[in-house]
Design a protein around this motif. Structure first.
Motif, PDB file in Angstrom:
ATOM      1  N   UNK A  62     -21.908 -49.720  30.738  1.00  0.00           N
ATOM      2  CA  UNK A  62     -23.088 -49.867  31.602  1.00  0.00           C
ATOM      3  C   UNK A  62     -22.842 -50.822  32.758  1.00  0.00           C
ATOM      4  N   UNK A  63     -21.839 -51.687  32.640  1.00  0.00           N
ATOM      5  CA  UNK A  63     -21.530 -52.638  33.704  1.00  0.00           C
ATOM      6  C   UNK A  63     -20.606 -52.078  34.772  1.00  0.00           C
ATOM      7  N   UNK A  64     -20.288 -50.793  34.670  1.00  0.00           N
ATOM      8  CA  UNK A  64     -19.552 -50.090  35.708  1.00  0.00           C
ATOM      9  C   UNK A  64     -20.489 -49.059  36.323  1.00  0.00           C
ATOM     10  N   UNK A  65     -20.297 -48.776  37.609  1.00  0.00           N
ATOM     11  CA  UNK A  65     -21.340 -48.033  38.326  1.00  0.00           C
ATOM     12  C   UNK A  65     -20.776 -46.925  39.213  1.00  0.00           C
ATOM     13  N   UNK A  66     -21.555 -45.855  39.287  1.00  0.00           N
ATOM     14  CA  UNK A  66     -21.427 -44.847  40.338  1.00  0.00           C
ATOM     15  C   UNK A  66     -22.720 -44.918  41.139  1.00  0.00           C
ATOM     16  N   UNK A  67     -22.603 -45.057  42.451  1.00  0.00           N
ATOM     17  CA  UNK A  67     -23.787 -45.200  43.293  1.00  0.00           C
ATOM     18  C   UNK A  67     -23.958 -43.953  44.152  1.00  0.00           C
ATOM     19  N   UNK A  68     -25.173 -43.428  44.157  1.00  0.00           N
ATOM     20  CA  UNK A  68     -25.530 -42.295  45.021  1.00  0.00           C
ATOM     21  C   UNK A  68     -26.573 -42.794  46.007  1.00  0.00           C
ATOM     22  N   UNK A  69     -26.316 -42.639  47.283  1.00  0.00           N
ATOM     23  CA  UNK A  69     -27.211 -43.179  48.301  1.00  0.00           C
ATOM     24  C   UNK A  69     -27.610 -42.159  49.343  1.00  0.00           C
ATOM     25  N   UNK A  70     -28.765 -42.393  49.950  1.00  0.00           N
ATOM     26  CA  UNK A  70     -29.255 -41.571  51.064  1.00  0.00           C
ATOM     27  C   UNK A  70     -30.296 -42.404  51.805  1.00  0.00           C
ATOM     28  N   UNK A  71     -30.208 -42.459  53.115  1.00  0.00           N
ATOM     29  CA  UNK A  71     -31.197 -43.259  53.848  1.00  0.00           C
ATOM     30  C   UNK A  71     -32.477 -42.447  54.044  1.00  0.00           C
ATOM     31  N   UNK A  72     -33.604 -43.141  53.957  1.00  0.00           N
ATOM     32  CA  UNK A  72     -34.885 -42.448  54.092  1.00  0.00           C
ATOM     33  C   UNK A  72     -35.600 -42.766  55.397  1.00  0.00           C
ATOM     34  N   UNK A  73     -35.144 -43.773  56.132  1.00  0.00           N
ATOM     35  CA  UNK A  73     -35.804 -44.125  57.386  1.00  0.00           C
ATOM     36  C   UNK A  73     -35.473 -43.106  58.469  1.00  0.00           C
ATOM     37  N   UNK A  74     -36.354 -43.027  59.471  1.00  0.00           N
ATOM     38  CA  UNK A  74     -36.077 -42.190  60.640  1.00  0.00           C
ATOM     39  C   UNK A  74     -36.612 -42.920  61.872  1.00  0.00           C
ATOM     40  N   UNK A  75     -37.057 -42.210  62.877  1.00  0.00           N
ATOM     41  CA  UNK A  75     -37.368 -42.806  64.187  1.00  0.00           C
ATOM     42  C   UNK A  75     -38.845 -43.032  64.418  1.00  0.00           C
ATOM     43  N   UNK A  76     -39.673 -42.858  63.385  1.00  0.00           N
ATOM     44  CA  UNK A  76     -41.103 -43.087  63.565  1.00  0.00           C
ATOM     45  C   UNK A  76     -41.694 -42.140  64.589  1.00  0.00           C
ATOM     46  N   UNK A  77     -42.330 -42.712  65.604  1.00  0.00           N
ATOM     47  CA  UNK A  77     -42.962 -41.912  66.660  1.00  0.00           C
ATOM     48  C   UNK A  77     -42.056 -41.725  67.876  1.00  0.00           C
ATOM     49  N   UNK A  78     -40.788 -42.181  67.763  1.00  0.00           N
ATOM     50  CA  UNK A  78     -39.868 -42.007  68.885  1.00  0.00           C
ATOM     51  C   UNK A  78     -40.290 -42.843  70.079  1.00  0.00           C
TER      52      UNK A  78
END
Length: 588
Positions: A282-298
């Motif tokens: 459990x002290x070893x890890x695989x990380x899966x990531x994805x950003x959720x932010x974007x540009x709002x109203x531009x």
């Protein structure tokens, strides 16, 4: 026996009901999650906005429904970001003793440093310098700017064919850097009638890196008061400056005493961090990531490709697609009967569009030693699989066996893979690569709707996302269960490709600190062996403060300085190393 069967059936149905969804990755569920994230209710998920906060809570809830639990605390990792600037209370401008009003007659620009200057003014035309082999204009010729204000026209003279090529390098920041390089201690920018007939003042709004000197935009009436003793008006000087063959520079004796004051506005945003705990290591890890932010109203100052349009930038592909697939992947992995030896951590990053801020914050504050992370997988824009079923996979050179693992888990009849070895790229995996962590980066590539309000959920290929999800399931399961660890291998960095584009020209071969953790310089977070920087003696952690004897205060300065150089050129690069200044000679 019948009672035992009923109990087992109830337990199974309860487990399935806990997610409220099918454990399989399905087009319907991907459509539902992506449609929610890329809807009006989150207002484009601009970093540090209310829509951003609501999106983080939505993602946490969906990961909980999928079977994941908070990695620590509530599952949210808050951090502060500079999201805007506005004029402070101390702005002041006086021309030969006559006071002008901030907001009405002048305005500090967002790139201004908070500082004062009492000095004479030099008019410098459009503030343009020779560039490349075809642009020869020098608006600073014969002018002594040392310690003075530079008064510069905004834009470029569109009526002069010889100057038309300056369009892409006539931004306010580049003009300020040009004047600063020529010795100016402050810059005043003014719009000529041909550039902006309305003579509008730009209110500082978007946060920008500071230029290291006061920068003020003034109206034409203020400029005329500065030029009064020269018997010329700004309109006359604009006409003169339009001709590149006739230098329009003018030394004035007028004294301008001004203070520029810009206040940064901070906001809180959060990474979402959930996990499936390993059942052996459990002290070893695989990380899966994805950003959720974007540009709002531009809008102006954003990264929108239609900056004149203020509207919800939905970011369905960029990157609601990656987040939705990550959530579905969590659900499928959580349903594994045998579980996984290593812990699998799911991270939805904020602040990616502002320079990988969320992933930078995570790797510096994750509470995990980098050596404990076996692999980081990044999903960014995975929703537009085109005809031919192409999928780009980056980072396969960052550990031995990574490419083979991807191929072994792929169905070549469903997906056509293309590979790049480098670990550096235009997304959050770069932050992990800089910590010597093996990475994989998945994307279906860029498109014309990128960073516009047209990036909507109805244009995504959900069947293609399912195929990518099946591939990822095998890759992650293998990484989380294999008996041996991956061994990191340096592979890169290289210039960004894919959604964020690729800058042409020279490169030092470093991964710069996009997050701006250092002021008055640019830190090299990674230096690639065999590339110009490494061959010239640069090491990881060096802070670049000058290139070719020209100052570098931030990432914008760095990119502009490189754009002015040519392959094969040898230039001095000044760095700070352990508090000492050193000069490296680097051949590009």
């Amino acid at each position: 026996m019948r009672l035992l069967f009923i109990i087992c059936a109830v337990i199974f149905m309860t487990a399935c009901a806990g997610t409220g969804r099918n454990a399989a990755i399905t087009p319907g569920e991907l459509t539902q999650i992506t449609g929610s994230l890329a809807s009006d209710k989150f207002y484009g998920r601009g970093t540090g906005t209310g829509g951003d906060s609501l999106a983080a809570l939505f993602i946490r809830k969906e990961l909980e429904k999928a079977g994941a639990v908070p990695f620590a605390g509530t599952g949210l990792q808050p951090f502060r970001v500079n999201v805007a600037v506005e004029a402070g209370k101390n702005n002041r401008l006086s021309v030969s003793g006559r006071e002008y009003k901030a907001g009405a007659d002048f305005m500090p620009l967002a790139l201004s440093s908070n500082s004062a200057l009492n000095a004479s003014v030099v008019f410098c035309g459009y503030g343009l310098l020779p560039s490349g082999d075809t642009l020869h204009r020098n608006d600073f010729a014969g002018l002594d700017l040392t310690g003075k204000w530079a008064l510069v026209l905004r834009g470029f003279p569109e009526s002069d064919p010889a100057s038309s090529g300056y369009g892409s390098i006539s931004t306010d920041r580049i003009k300020v850097l040009n004047a600063k390089d020529k010795g100016a201690s402050g810059v005043m920018l003014v719009s000529g009638e041909k550039w902006d007939v309305a003579d509008n003042l730009d209110k500082p709004s978007r946060s920008e890196a500071r230029a290291g000197l006061p920068v003020i935009q003034i109206r034409r009436n203020v400029a005329d008061s500065i030029l009064k003793n020269s018997a010329l008006t700004l309109k006359e000087l604009e006409m003169r400056a339009a001709d590149s063959e006739s230098p329009a520079g003018l030394m004035t004796e007028t004294i301008v005493d001004a203070v520029a004051d810009v206040e940064k506005k901070e906001a809180v945003t959060s990474n979402v961090i959930m996990q499936l705990e390993g059942n052996a290591n459990a002290g070893e890890y695989v990380i899966i990531g994805a950003h959720y932010d974007h540009l709002g109203m531009g809008g102006p100052g954003s990264s929108s490709r239609v900056p004149d349009t203020v509207a919800v930038h939905y970011g369905a592909d960029d990157n609601a697609s990656g987040v939705a697939l990550m959530i579905e992947l969590a659900e499928k992995l959580a349903a594994s009967k045998t579980g996984h030896a290593r812990s699998i951590v799911f991270v939805a990053f904020s602040g990616e569009e502002m320079g990988l801020l969320g992933s930078k914050h995570f790797v510096e504050n994750m509470g995990i030693e980098p050596a404990a992370i076996d692999l980081m997988i990044n999903l960014d824009m995975v929703g537009r699989m085109k005809e031919g079923n192409g999928l780009q996979v980056g980072g396969v050179g960052t550990a031995a066996g990574l490419r083979e693992s991807v191929v072994a888990n792929s169905d070549t009849s469903a997906i056509r893979l293309t590979f790049t070895s480098e670990g550096y790229g235009p997304s959050d995996h770069s932050s992990f690569y800089g910590k010597n962590i093996p990475v994989l980066y998945f994307t279906t590539g860029a498109h014309l709707d990128y960073h516009t309000p047209r990036d909507t959920p109805d244009k995504l290929n959900y069947e293609g996302m399912v195929r990518i999800g099946e591939l990822l399931t095998g890759i992650v399961s293998t990484a989380a269960s294999r008996p041996t660890r991956l061994t990191f291998t340096e592979a890169g960095p290289r210039e960004p490709s894919g959604p964020m584009g690729r800058r042409r020209g020279v490169t030092l071969g470093i991964m710069p600190d996009f997050a701006g953790n250092v002021t008055n310089g640019l830190r090299a977070d990674f230096v690639t062996p065999g590339k110009p920087a490494a061959l010239g003696g640069m090491v990881k952690g060096d802070i670049i403060v000058a290139i070719d004897s020209k100052s570098v205060s931030n990432i914008e300065d760095y990119m502009f300085r490189l754009s002015q150089l040519k392959p094969g050129q040898t230039v001095p690069v000044e760095v700070l190393r352990n508090g000492n200044r050193e000069v490296l000679l680097i051949q590009l």
